[in-house]
Design a protein around this motif. Structure first.
Motif, mmCIF file in Angstrom:
data_model
loop_
_atom_site.group_PDB
_atom_site.id
_atom_site.type_symbol
_atom_site.label_atom_id
_atom_site.label_comp_id
_atom_site.label_asym_id
_atom_site.label_seq_id
_atom_site.Cartn_x
_atom_site.Cartn_y
_atom_site.Cartn_z
ATOM 1 N N GLU A 1 0.833 -1.208 0.000
ATOM 2 C CA GLU A 1 0.000 0.000 0.000
ATOM 3 C C GLU A 1 0.869 1.260 0.000
ATOM 4 O OE1 GLU A 1 -3.373 0.630 -0.183
ATOM 5 O OE2 GLU A 1 -3.342 -1.449 -0.827
ATOM 6 N N ILE A 2 1.944 1.211 0.794
ATOM 7 C CA ILE A 2 2.852 2.356 0.882
ATOM 8 C C ILE A 2 3.560 2.573 -0.454
ATOM 9 C CG2 ILE A 2 4.992 3.155 1.955
ATOM 10 C CD1 ILE A 2 3.957 1.901 4.589
ATOM 11 N N ASP A 3 4.001 1.486 -1.084
ATOM 12 C CA ASP A 3 4.646 1.591 -2.398
ATOM 13 C C ASP A 3 3.687 2.180 -3.421
ATOM 14 O OD1 ASP A 3 7.108 0.707 -1.637
ATOM 15 O OD2 ASP A 3 6.776 -1.378 -2.215
ATOM 16 N N ALA A 4 2.442 1.741 -3.368
ATOM 17 C CA ALA A 4 1.433 2.244 -4.304
ATOM 18 C C ALA A 4 1.209 3.737 -4.077
ATOM 19 C CB ALA A 4 0.135 1.462 -4.145
ATOM 20 N N ALA A 5 1.204 4.158 -2.808
ATOM 21 C CA ALA A 5 1.017 5.569 -2.484
ATOM 22 C C ALA A 5 2.191 6.400 -3.011
ATOM 23 C CB ALA A 5 0.868 5.747 -0.980
ATOM 24 N N ARG B 1 -6.785 13.383 7.057
ATOM 25 C CA ARG B 1 -6.913 11.933 6.883
ATOM 26 C C ARG B 1 -5.605 11.341 6.351
ATOM 27 N NH1 ARG B 1 -9.463 7.256 6.368
ATOM 28 N NH2 ARG B 1 -9.487 6.080 4.423
ATOM 29 N N LEU B 2 -4.982 12.041 5.430
ATOM 30 C CA LEU B 2 -3.736 11.546 4.860
ATOM 31 C C LEU B 2 -2.601 11.560 5.883
ATOM 32 C CD1 LEU B 2 -4.025 13.234 1.363
ATOM 33 C CD2 LEU B 2 -4.169 10.785 1.833
ATOM 34 N N GLN B 3 -2.652 12.516 6.792
ATOM 35 C CA GLN B 3 -1.643 12.549 7.855
ATOM 36 C C GLN B 3 -1.777 11.328 8.758
ATOM 37 O OE1 GLN B 3 -2.245 16.559 9.464
ATOM 38 N NE2 GLN B 3 -0.022 16.784 9.439
ATOM 39 N N ALA B 4 -3.026 10.961 9.033
ATOM 40 C CA ALA B 4 -3.280 9.815 9.893
ATOM 41 C C ALA B 4 -3.032 8.508 9.149
ATOM 42 C CB ALA B 4 -4.708 9.859 10.421
ATOM 43 N N LEU B 5 -3.284 8.524 7.837
ATOM 44 C CA LEU B 5 -3.201 7.307 7.031
ATOM 45 C C LEU B 5 -2.661 7.696 5.645
ATOM 46 C CD1 LEU B 5 -4.306 4.365 7.717
ATOM 47 C CD2 LEU B 5 -6.177 4.913 6.181
ATOM 48 N N PRO B 6 -1.335 7.886 5.549
ATOM 49 C CA PRO B 6 -0.765 8.461 4.312
ATOM 50 C C PRO B 6 -0.982 7.603 3.060
ATOM 51 C CG PRO B 6 0.940 8.171 6.010
ATOM 52 C CD PRO B 6 -0.330 7.638 6.576
ATOM 53 N N TRP B 7 -1.325 6.315 3.245
ATOM 54 C CA TRP B 7 -1.529 5.455 2.066
ATOM 55 C C TRP B 7 -3.018 5.309 1.727
ATOM 56 C CZ3 TRP B 7 1.019 4.119 6.534
ATOM 57 C CH2 TRP B 7 0.276 3.405 7.453
ATOM 58 N N ALA B 8 -3.862 6.168 2.362
ATOM 59 C CA ALA B 8 -5.307 6.092 2.109
ATOM 60 C C ALA B 8 -5.609 6.328 0.628
ATOM 61 C CB ALA B 8 -6.030 7.123 2.959
ATOM 62 N N ARG B 9 -6.512 5.503 0.067
ATOM 63 C CA ARG B 9 -6.911 5.638 -1.334
ATOM 64 C C ARG B 9 -8.251 6.343 -1.476
ATOM 65 N NH1 ARG B 9 -4.832 1.633 -4.848
ATOM 66 N NH2 ARG B 9 -3.276 0.304 -3.863
ATOM 67 N N THR B 10 -9.010 6.392 -0.392
ATOM 68 C CA THR B 10 -10.369 6.930 -0.447
ATOM 69 C C THR B 10 -10.659 7.787 0.792
ATOM 70 O OG1 THR B 10 -11.327 5.070 0.732
ATOM 71 C CG2 THR B 10 -11.210 4.864 -1.675
ATOM 72 N N HIS B 11 -11.765 8.520 0.747
ATOM 73 C CA HIS B 11 -12.239 9.236 1.914
ATOM 74 C C HIS B 11 -12.615 8.233 3.016
ATOM 75 C CE1 HIS B 11 -13.188 12.429 -1.144
ATOM 76 N NE2 HIS B 11 -12.578 13.137 -0.215
#
Ligand SMILES: [Zn+2]
Length: 119
Positions: free
Chosen positions: A76-80, A103-113
């Motif tokens: 997931e991190i690589d994809a981000a 949200r990205l700060q909490a979960l930097p590899w997030a793909r969605t809301h």
């Protein structure tokens, strides 16, 4: 609101350090797994101790599950990081609008809301 360059580089740094941390965990777990495998073979030889084996198997499958989780996170991190390079980072895959910085700060590899993940 689109992310600023400062926010993007902050998130990239976060992804990089998280990647390094998890990579280390995965290496440790892999070593643990191969060590416990060879220990079992060396200690018990041809004899089988059902009780010990049960514990070993339990610990091994627990470590394996943990490693699988970390390996998935690493992907997931690589994809981000790829999305960062491609300039598509921080865009919700469901509705195509920007994901909020918090949200990205909490979960930097997030793909969605967050709301899609909860639904
Ligand atoms: Zn969305």
């Amino acid at each position: 609101m689109a992310l600023t360059d400062d926010q993007l580089s902050e998130l990239r740094a976060q992804l990089d350090s998280e990647r390094t941390r998890i990579q280390g965990n995965v290496t440790d777990l892999s070593e643990e797994l191969s060590t416990s495998l060879s220990n079992t073979t060396e200690e018990h030889g041809l004899e089988t101790h059902i009780g010990d084996q049960g514990t070993d198997t339990f610990l091994r499958s627990r470590d394996a599950a943990l490693e699988e989780h970390e390996v998935r996170l690493l992907a997931e991190i690589d994809a981000a990081l790829e999305r960062l390079d491609a300039g598509t980072y921080g865009i919700c895959e469901v509705d195509g609008t920007p994901i909020d910085f918090e949200r990205l700060q909490a979960l930097p590899w997030a793909r969605t809301h967050a709301e899609h993940a909860e639904a």
